[in-house]
Design a protein around this motif. Structure first.
Motif, PDB file in Angstrom:
ATOM      1  N   ALA A  16       0.804  -1.213   0.000  1.00 55.82           N
ATOM      2  CA  ALA A  16       0.000   0.000   0.000  1.00 55.82           C
ATOM      3  C   ALA A  16       0.840   1.268   0.000  1.00 55.82           C
ATOM      4  O   ALA A  16       0.375   2.306  -0.456  1.00 55.82           O
ATOM      5  CB  ALA A  16      -0.930   0.009   1.207  1.00 55.82           C
ATOM      6  N   LEU A  17       2.063   1.199   0.505  1.00 58.36           N
ATOM      7  CA  LEU A  17       2.892   2.401   0.579  1.00 58.36           C
ATOM      8  C   LEU A  17       3.745   2.550  -0.673  1.00 58.36           C
ATOM      9  O   LEU A  17       4.311   1.574  -1.164  1.00 58.36           O
ATOM     10  CB  LEU A  17       3.821   2.332   1.801  1.00 58.36           C
ATOM     11  N   PRO A  18       3.866   3.770  -1.183  1.00 60.39           N
ATOM     12  CA  PRO A  18       4.773   3.978  -2.321  1.00 60.39           C
ATOM     13  C   PRO A  18       6.229   3.858  -1.868  1.00 60.39           C
ATOM     14  O   PRO A  18       6.542   3.959  -0.679  1.00 60.39           O
ATOM     15  CB  PRO A  18       4.457   5.404  -2.775  1.00 60.39           C
ATOM     16  N   GLU A  19       7.119   3.635  -2.820  1.00 62.07           N
ATOM     17  CA  GLU A  19       8.530   3.418  -2.498  1.00 62.07           C
ATOM     18  C   GLU A  19       9.152   4.624  -1.810  1.00 62.07           C
ATOM     19  O   GLU A  19       9.998   4.461  -0.937  1.00 62.07           O
ATOM     20  CB  GLU A  19       9.312   3.088  -3.762  1.00 62.07           C
ATOM     21  N   TRP A  20       8.744   5.837  -2.154  1.00 65.84           N
ATOM     22  CA  TRP A  20       9.360   7.025  -1.563  1.00 65.84           C
ATOM     23  C   TRP A  20       8.995   7.181  -0.089  1.00 65.84           C
ATOM     24  O   TRP A  20       9.639   7.919   0.642  1.00 65.84           O
ATOM     25  CB  TRP A  20       9.008   8.283  -2.353  1.00 65.84           C
ATOM     26  N   VAL A  21       7.963   6.462   0.369  1.00 70.18           N
ATOM     27  CA  VAL A  21       7.609   6.451   1.788  1.00 70.18           C
ATOM     28  C   VAL A  21       8.187   5.207   2.463  1.00 70.18           C
ATOM     29  O   VAL A  21       8.675   5.278   3.597  1.00 70.18           O
ATOM     30  CB  VAL A  21       6.070   6.480   1.967  1.00 70.18           C
ATOM     31  N   ARG A  22       8.161   4.097   1.756  1.00 70.38           N
ATOM     32  CA  ARG A  22       8.567   2.817   2.324  1.00 70.38           C
ATOM     33  C   ARG A  22      10.044   2.794   2.713  1.00 70.38           C
ATOM     34  O   ARG A  22      10.398   2.380   3.816  1.00 70.38           O
ATOM     35  CB  ARG A  22       8.294   1.713   1.301  1.00 70.38           C
ATOM     36  N   TYR A  23      10.926   3.244   1.836  1.00 74.96           N
ATOM     37  CA  TYR A  23      12.360   3.134   2.100  1.00 74.96           C
ATOM     38  C   TYR A  23      12.854   4.063   3.213  1.00 74.96           C
ATOM     39  O   TYR A  23      13.649   3.633   4.045  1.00 74.96           O
ATOM     40  CB  TYR A  23      13.156   3.317   0.811  1.00 74.96           C
ATOM     41  N   PRO A  24      12.397   5.311   3.280  1.00 80.08           N
ATOM     42  CA  PRO A  24      12.800   6.115   4.456  1.00 80.08           C
ATOM     43  C   PRO A  24      12.285   5.544   5.776  1.00 80.08           C
ATOM     44  O   PRO A  24      12.985   5.590   6.784  1.00 80.08           O
ATOM     45  CB  PRO A  24      12.197   7.494   4.175  1.00 80.08           C
ATOM     46  N   LEU A  25      11.077   4.981   5.790  1.00 78.66           N
ATOM     47  CA  LEU A  25      10.567   4.351   7.008  1.00 78.66           C
ATOM     48  C   LEU A  25      11.404   3.137   7.386  1.00 78.66           C
ATOM     49  O   LEU A  25      11.695   2.912   8.565  1.00 78.66           O
ATOM     50  CB  LEU A  25       9.108   3.939   6.830  1.00 78.66           C
ATOM     51  N   LEU A  26      11.809   2.368   6.396  1.00 82.51           N
ATOM     52  CA  LEU A  26      12.654   1.211   6.658  1.00 82.51           C
ATOM     53  C   LEU A  26      14.015   1.649   7.206  1.00 82.51           C
ATOM     54  O   LEU A  26      14.522   1.063   8.162  1.00 82.51           O
ATOM     55  CB  LEU A  26      12.829   0.402   5.373  1.00 82.51           C
ATOM     56  N   ALA A  27      14.589   2.698   6.623  1.00 84.33           N
ATOM     57  CA  ALA A  27      15.874   3.207   7.112  1.00 84.33           C
ATOM     58  C   ALA A  27      15.745   3.757   8.532  1.00 84.33           C
ATOM     59  O   ALA A  27      16.619   3.530   9.376  1.00 84.33           O
ATOM     60  CB  ALA A  27      16.395   4.290   6.168  1.00 84.33           C
TER      61      ALA A  27
END
Length: 70
Positions: A16-27
């Motif tokens: 559901a999350l776009p990549e530009w939100v997913r990767y900073p949250l993962l980091a």
């Protein structure tokens, strides 16, 4: 029950999350885990170098004041 919640969080996070939100949250999550892990290691194996140096200076100040009192 907890397995279903984990699957739901995983599905929302990856689909559901776009990549530009997913990767900073993962980091951010990885940085928090590393920070907490290092904090526990410092507590378990001794104080960090900054605190031990500050204690040495304050200990010297305490010794000087005790010598002045006597």
């Amino acid at each position: 029950m907890s397995w279903d919640i984990a699957r739901l969080v995983f599905a929302v996070f990856h689909h559901a999350l776009p990549e530009w939100v997913r990767y900073p949250l993962l980091a951010l999550g990885c940085a928090v885990v590393v920070h907490l892990g290092l904090g526990r290691l410092r507590e378990r194996f001794g104080a960090p170098l900054e605190e031990s140096g500050a204690e040495g200076e304050s200990g010297a100040a305490v010794q000087e004041s005790e010598a002045d009192v006597r």
